[in-house]
Design a protein around this motif. Sequence first.
Motif, PDB file in Angstrom:
ATOM      1  N   TYR A   6      96.070  90.031  22.204  1.00 39.03           N
ATOM      2  CA  TYR A   6      94.660  89.870  21.879  1.00 39.03           C
ATOM      3  C   TYR A   6      94.514  88.814  20.789  1.00 39.03           C
ATOM      4  N   ASP A   7      93.570  87.935  20.989  1.00 38.79           N
ATOM      5  CA  ASP A   7      93.244  86.955  19.975  1.00 38.79           C
ATOM      6  C   ASP A   7      92.584  87.679  18.803  1.00 38.79           C
ATOM      7  N   ASP A   8      92.928  87.281  17.584  1.00 36.41           N
ATOM      8  CA  ASP A   8      92.339  87.911  16.402  1.00 36.41           C
ATOM      9  C   ASP A   8      90.814  87.811  16.414  1.00 36.41           C
ATOM     10  N   ALA A   9      90.273  86.719  16.903  1.00 30.32           N
ATOM     11  CA  ALA A   9      88.822  86.542  16.944  1.00 30.32           C
ATOM     12  C   ALA A   9      88.165  87.568  17.866  1.00 30.32           C
ATOM     13  N   TYR A  10      88.815  87.898  18.966  1.00 25.77           N
ATOM     14  CA  TYR A  10      88.314  88.911  19.911  1.00 25.77           C
ATOM     15  C   TYR A  10      88.217  90.263  19.214  1.00 25.77           C
ATOM     16  N   LEU A  11      89.287  90.664  18.529  1.00 27.75           N
ATOM     17  CA  LEU A  11      89.303  91.950  17.826  1.00 27.75           C
ATOM     18  C   LEU A  11      88.319  91.959  16.658  1.00 27.75           C
ATOM     19  N   ARG A  12      88.289  90.874  15.896  1.00 32.21           N
ATOM     20  CA  ARG A  12      87.378  90.782  14.756  1.00 32.21           C
ATOM     21  C   ARG A  12      85.927  90.897  15.223  1.00 32.21           C
ATOM     22  N   ALA A  17      80.898  93.694  15.197  1.00 32.18           N
ATOM     23  CA  ALA A  17      79.676  93.955  15.970  1.00 32.18           C
ATOM     24  C   ALA A  17      79.439  95.448  16.185  1.00 32.18           C
ATOM     25  N   THR A  18      80.493  96.226  16.155  1.00 34.57           N
ATOM     26  CA  THR A  18      80.385  97.663  16.407  1.00 34.57           C
ATOM     27  C   THR A  18      79.702  98.371  15.251  1.00 34.57           C
ATOM     28  N   LYS A  19      78.757  99.238  15.594  1.00 32.58           N
ATOM     29  CA  LYS A  19      78.068 100.070  14.596  1.00 32.58           C
ATOM     30  C   LYS A  19      78.302 101.557  14.865  1.00 32.58           C
ATOM     31  N   THR A  20      78.316 101.946  16.159  1.00 37.05           N
ATOM     32  CA  THR A  20      78.486 103.346  16.542  1.00 37.05           C
ATOM     33  C   THR A  20      79.783 103.519  17.315  1.00 37.05           C
ATOM     34  N   ILE A  21      80.545 104.558  16.958  1.00 36.68           N
ATOM     35  CA  ILE A  21      81.832 104.823  17.602  1.00 36.68           C
ATOM     36  C   ILE A  21      81.918 106.289  17.990  1.00 36.68           C
ATOM     37  N   ALA A  22      82.198 106.553  19.256  1.00 36.33           N
ATOM     38  CA  ALA A  22      82.544 107.905  19.714  1.00 36.33           C
ATOM     39  C   ALA A  22      84.064 107.969  19.759  1.00 36.33           C
ATOM     40  N   LEU A  23      84.639 108.939  19.071  1.00 35.42           N
ATOM     41  CA  LEU A  23      86.094 109.064  19.019  1.00 35.42           C
ATOM     42  C   LEU A  23      86.505 110.284  19.841  1.00 35.42           C
ATOM     43  N   VAL A  74      72.896 109.140  20.877  1.00 32.82           N
ATOM     44  CA  VAL A  74      72.576 107.714  20.730  1.00 32.82           C
ATOM     45  C   VAL A  74      73.476 106.887  21.642  1.00 32.82           C
ATOM     46  N   ALA A  75      73.090 105.639  21.858  1.00 37.78           N
ATOM     47  CA  ALA A  75      73.956 104.726  22.605  1.00 37.78           C
ATOM     48  C   ALA A  75      75.164 104.399  21.734  1.00 37.78           C
ATOM     49  N   ILE A  76      76.310 104.326  22.349  1.00 34.81           N
ATOM     50  CA  ILE A  76      77.583 104.100  21.654  1.00 34.81           C
ATOM     51  C   ILE A  76      78.029 102.659  21.872  1.00 34.81           C
ATOM     52  N   ASP A  77      78.456 102.010  20.780  1.00 32.24           N
ATOM     53  CA  ASP A  77      79.007 100.657  20.904  1.00 32.24           C
ATOM     54  C   ASP A  77      80.463 100.697  21.376  1.00 32.24           C
ATOM     55  N   MET A  78      81.253 101.609  20.785  1.00 33.68           N
ATOM     56  CA  MET A  78      82.682 101.675  21.087  1.00 33.68           C
ATOM     57  C   MET A  78      83.092 103.118  21.365  1.00 33.68           C
ATOM     58  N   VAL A  79      83.919 103.294  22.384  1.00 35.05           N
ATOM     59  CA  VAL A  79      84.568 104.574  22.637  1.00 35.05           C
ATOM     60  C   VAL A  79      86.032 104.389  22.266  1.00 35.05           C
TER      61      VAL A  79
END
Length: 142
Positions: A6-12, A17-23, A74-79
């Motif tokens: 993964y390119d660092d820019a992709y991960l960064r 950009a992520t605000k909400t995370i479902a873990l 709520v809508a989730i940005d990242m799972v």
Amino acid sequence: MDHDHYDDAYLRDILTATKTIALIGASPNPARASHGVLGYLTREGYETYPINPGIAGRELFGRMVYPRLADVPVAIDMVDVFRNSEAIGGVVDEILALPVLPKVMWLQLGIRNDAQAARLEARGVRVVMNRCPAIERPRLIG
């Protein structure tokens, strides 16, 4: 997407950009990695939603635990997923059943399922596998 590198820019970009995370796989056991990662992400200011049907209704780090993704209000940005590679098909089914798809599915260290990643990527969901946001965030953002 090359899931071996993964390119660092992709991960960064994902982490900023992520605000909400479902873990998924949140644990109340401090010895479990999912417990530490949930605490870290919550302390860093992400709006976290722990998912674990076995402890639904309890709180972890001041956040209500939900039994499944569909129950998050709520809508989730990242799972962020702490499940084994073989269980990812069920997680992807849950994600694809949501009324609003998350922007990212992040599979933790040691978790990889290329076929399921392709299903999500075909629907516009970004995928990260075999990485930990609690390792990548301090490395890339500070």
